[in-house]
Design a protein around this motif. Structure first.
Motif, PDB file in Angstrom:
ATOM      1  N   PRO A 243       0.812  -1.230   0.000  1.00  0.00           N
ATOM      2  CA  PRO A 243       0.000   0.000   0.000  1.00  0.00           C
ATOM      3  C   PRO A 243       0.842   1.276   0.000  1.00  0.00           C
ATOM      4  CG  PRO A 243      -0.875  -1.567   1.589  1.00  0.00           C
ATOM      5  CD  PRO A 243       0.435  -2.127   1.111  1.00  0.00           C
ATOM      6  N   PHE A 244       2.089   1.181   0.450  1.00  0.00           N
ATOM      7  CA  PHE A 244       2.964   2.351   0.470  1.00  0.00           C
ATOM      8  C   PHE A 244       3.887   2.406  -0.737  1.00  0.00           C
ATOM      9  CE2 PHE A 244       1.904   1.880   5.009  1.00  0.00           C
ATOM     10  CZ  PHE A 244       1.422   3.163   5.259  1.00  0.00           C
ATOM     11  N   ALA A 245       3.630   1.600  -1.759  1.00  0.00           N
ATOM     12  CA  ALA A 245       4.510   1.556  -2.932  1.00  0.00           C
ATOM     13  C   ALA A 245       4.587   2.922  -3.614  1.00  0.00           C
ATOM     14  CB  ALA A 245       4.027   0.491  -3.914  1.00  0.00           C
ATOM     15  N   ARG A 246       3.471   3.609  -3.730  1.00  0.00           N
ATOM     16  CA  ARG A 246       3.475   4.922  -4.387  1.00  0.00           C
ATOM     17  C   ARG A 246       4.355   5.903  -3.620  1.00  0.00           C
ATOM     18  NH1 ARG A 246      -1.374   9.267  -4.073  1.00  0.00           N
ATOM     19  NH2 ARG A 246      -0.445  10.922  -5.329  1.00  0.00           N
ATOM     20  N   ALA A 247       4.221   5.923  -2.300  1.00  0.00           N
ATOM     21  CA  ALA A 247       5.011   6.839  -1.488  1.00  0.00           C
ATOM     22  C   ALA A 247       6.489   6.482  -1.542  1.00  0.00           C
ATOM     23  CB  ALA A 247       4.514   6.812  -0.044  1.00  0.00           C
ATOM     24  N   ASP A 248       6.801   5.196  -1.538  1.00  0.00           N
ATOM     25  CA  ASP A 248       8.206   4.793  -1.564  1.00  0.00           C
ATOM     26  C   ASP A 248       8.842   5.046  -2.926  1.00  0.00           C
ATOM     27  OD1 ASP A 248       7.604   4.019   1.005  1.00  0.00           O
ATOM     28  OD2 ASP A 248       8.649   2.119   0.877  1.00  0.00           O
ATOM     29  N   ARG A 249       8.053   4.919  -3.984  1.00  0.00           N
ATOM     30  CA  ARG A 249       8.575   5.291  -5.303  1.00  0.00           C
ATOM     31  C   ARG A 249       8.914   6.784  -5.334  1.00  0.00           C
ATOM     32  NH1 ARG A 249       4.418   1.628  -7.332  1.00  0.00           N
ATOM     33  NH2 ARG A 249       5.412  -0.181  -8.306  1.00  0.00           N
ATOM     34  N   LYS A 250       8.073   7.576  -4.688  1.00  0.00           N
ATOM     35  CA  LYS A 250       8.319   9.016  -4.626  1.00  0.00           C
ATOM     36  C   LYS A 250       9.605   9.299  -3.846  1.00  0.00           C
ATOM     37  CE  LYS A 250       5.971  13.375  -3.599  1.00  0.00           C
ATOM     38  NZ  LYS A 250       4.718  14.015  -3.131  1.00  0.00           N
ATOM     39  N   LEU A 251       9.825   8.539  -2.786  1.00  0.00           N
ATOM     40  CA  LEU A 251      11.054   8.688  -2.001  1.00  0.00           C
ATOM     41  C   LEU A 251      12.275   8.347  -2.844  1.00  0.00           C
ATOM     42  CD1 LEU A 251      12.435   9.078   0.820  1.00  0.00           C
ATOM     43  CD2 LEU A 251      12.147   6.604   1.129  1.00  0.00           C
ATOM     44  N   ILE A 252      12.205   7.242  -3.574  1.00  0.00           N
ATOM     45  CA  ILE A 252      13.324   6.816  -4.421  1.00  0.00           C
ATOM     46  C   ILE A 252      13.628   7.865  -5.490  1.00  0.00           C
ATOM     47  CG2 ILE A 252      14.030   5.125  -6.155  1.00  0.00           C
ATOM     48  CD1 ILE A 252      12.496   3.009  -4.470  1.00  0.00           C
ATOM     49  N   LYS A 253      12.583   8.403  -6.096  1.00  0.00           N
ATOM     50  CA  LYS A 253      12.778   9.410  -7.144  1.00  0.00           C
ATOM     51  C   LYS A 253      13.431  10.673  -6.587  1.00  0.00           C
ATOM     52  CE  LYS A 253      10.293  12.003 -10.714  1.00  0.00           C
ATOM     53  NZ  LYS A 253       8.967  12.261 -11.350  1.00  0.00           N
TER      54      LYS A 253
END
Length: 288
Positions: A243-253
């Motif tokens: 469920p936090f994949a979107r937020a973690d992708r944002k962190l990685i970017k």
């Protein structure tokens, strides 16, 4: 029974008690900070008290410590590789997810991952876990986990002949806390987070019923302070079905970390066990 002089405040569990306690945790203890987190989760069952104190030279120990910062007793779990003296080892602090406590790491194959790193020729280190709450920040409830980590934990480690924290890893809510800690402690050599419970909007954060208001959340939210994080010392892992994949992708970017890995997996302990060797290798390489 009188405690041995070598044993500082708290009681260490014997090996049999640890194994029984770890088994009792079960597979559900770490279903933290996902969609279901909008309602607080039930924590793991308590570990049975020790029948007698054991020396703190054991590779794995669990003790109760009094935290003035948190205004309560907390578990202090220390996990070291097998066959390695704990004396003088560097320390990576482990922060658990919501609804769990420090004993959760007894059930996530942390020691096996440490053993693998040592077998591969990497330097040994210990993992130290403590109990936290409220995304590991002070939300005005006379409970400040960050102050415990900064002001109390180093002393507890020193009493056990371990070095001060030089690395940190966190799972779910613990990922939020680890990144928050890293903002104030630039000397960390490694910060590894898995399935970090981050929030892309105030409405999302507000639904967790933890932060008093938007201003308080914004002061702590890692995604709003990515410029304070070191890319070279940061590693981010997350399951693509989390469920936090979107937020973690944002962190990685935003951070462009040394490791930014999205792979098949969900927000559960099966995924975290699977990536634990990678995370411990990441930490060991930077501690070297």
């Amino acid at each position: 029974m009188r405690r041995p002089a070598a044993e500082e405040p708290g009681h260490a569990l014997n090996r049999r008690g640890l194994l029984l306690g770890a088994a009792a945790l079960g597979g559900s203890a770490l279903l933290s900070a996902c969609g279901a987190e909008k309602a607080p989760l039930v924590g793991p069952p308590p570990v049975a008290p020790p029948t007698s104190p054991t020396p703190l030279t054991e590779a794995v120990t669990v003790q109760k410590m009094r935290s003035a910062a948190r205004n309560r007793d907390v578990n202090l779990v220390i996990i070291a590789p097998d066959g390695v003296s704990r004396v003088g080892l560097p320390v990576c602090v482990a922060l658990h997810g919501r609804g769990a406590d420090a004993r959760t790491f007894l059930n996530l194959d942390v020691q096996n991952a440490l053993n693998q790193a040592v077998s591969a020729g990497l330097p040994a280190f210990a993992v130290a876990a403590v109990d936290g709450d409220n995304y590991w920040v002070d939300v005005g409830k006379a409970d400040d986990p960050q102050r415990m980590l900064a002001d109390e934990l180093p002393g507890w480690l020193s009493q056990r002949q371990l070095r001060p924290p030089s690395a940190m890893f966190g799972i779910s809510m613990g990922g939020f806390g680890a990144l928050r800690y890293a903002r104030e402690h630039k000397n960390l050599k490694a910060v590894a987070v898995a399935s970090a419970a981050l929030f892309v909007s105030w409405s999302d954060a507000k639904s967790r019923k933890v932060f008093a208001d938007r201003e308080q959340w914004e002061s702590h939210e890692p995604l709003l302070h990515t410029g304070d994080l070191s890319a070279s010392s940061t590693g981010v892992w997350c399951g693509s079905s989390d469920p936090f994949a979107r937020a973690d992708r944002k962190l990685i970017k935003a951070v462009q970390p040394a490791v930014g890995k999205m792979s098949e997996g969900e927000h559960n302990d099966d995924y975290w066990r699977g990536i634990m060797p990678e995370m411990m290798k990441f930490v060991a390489e930077r501690l070297a």
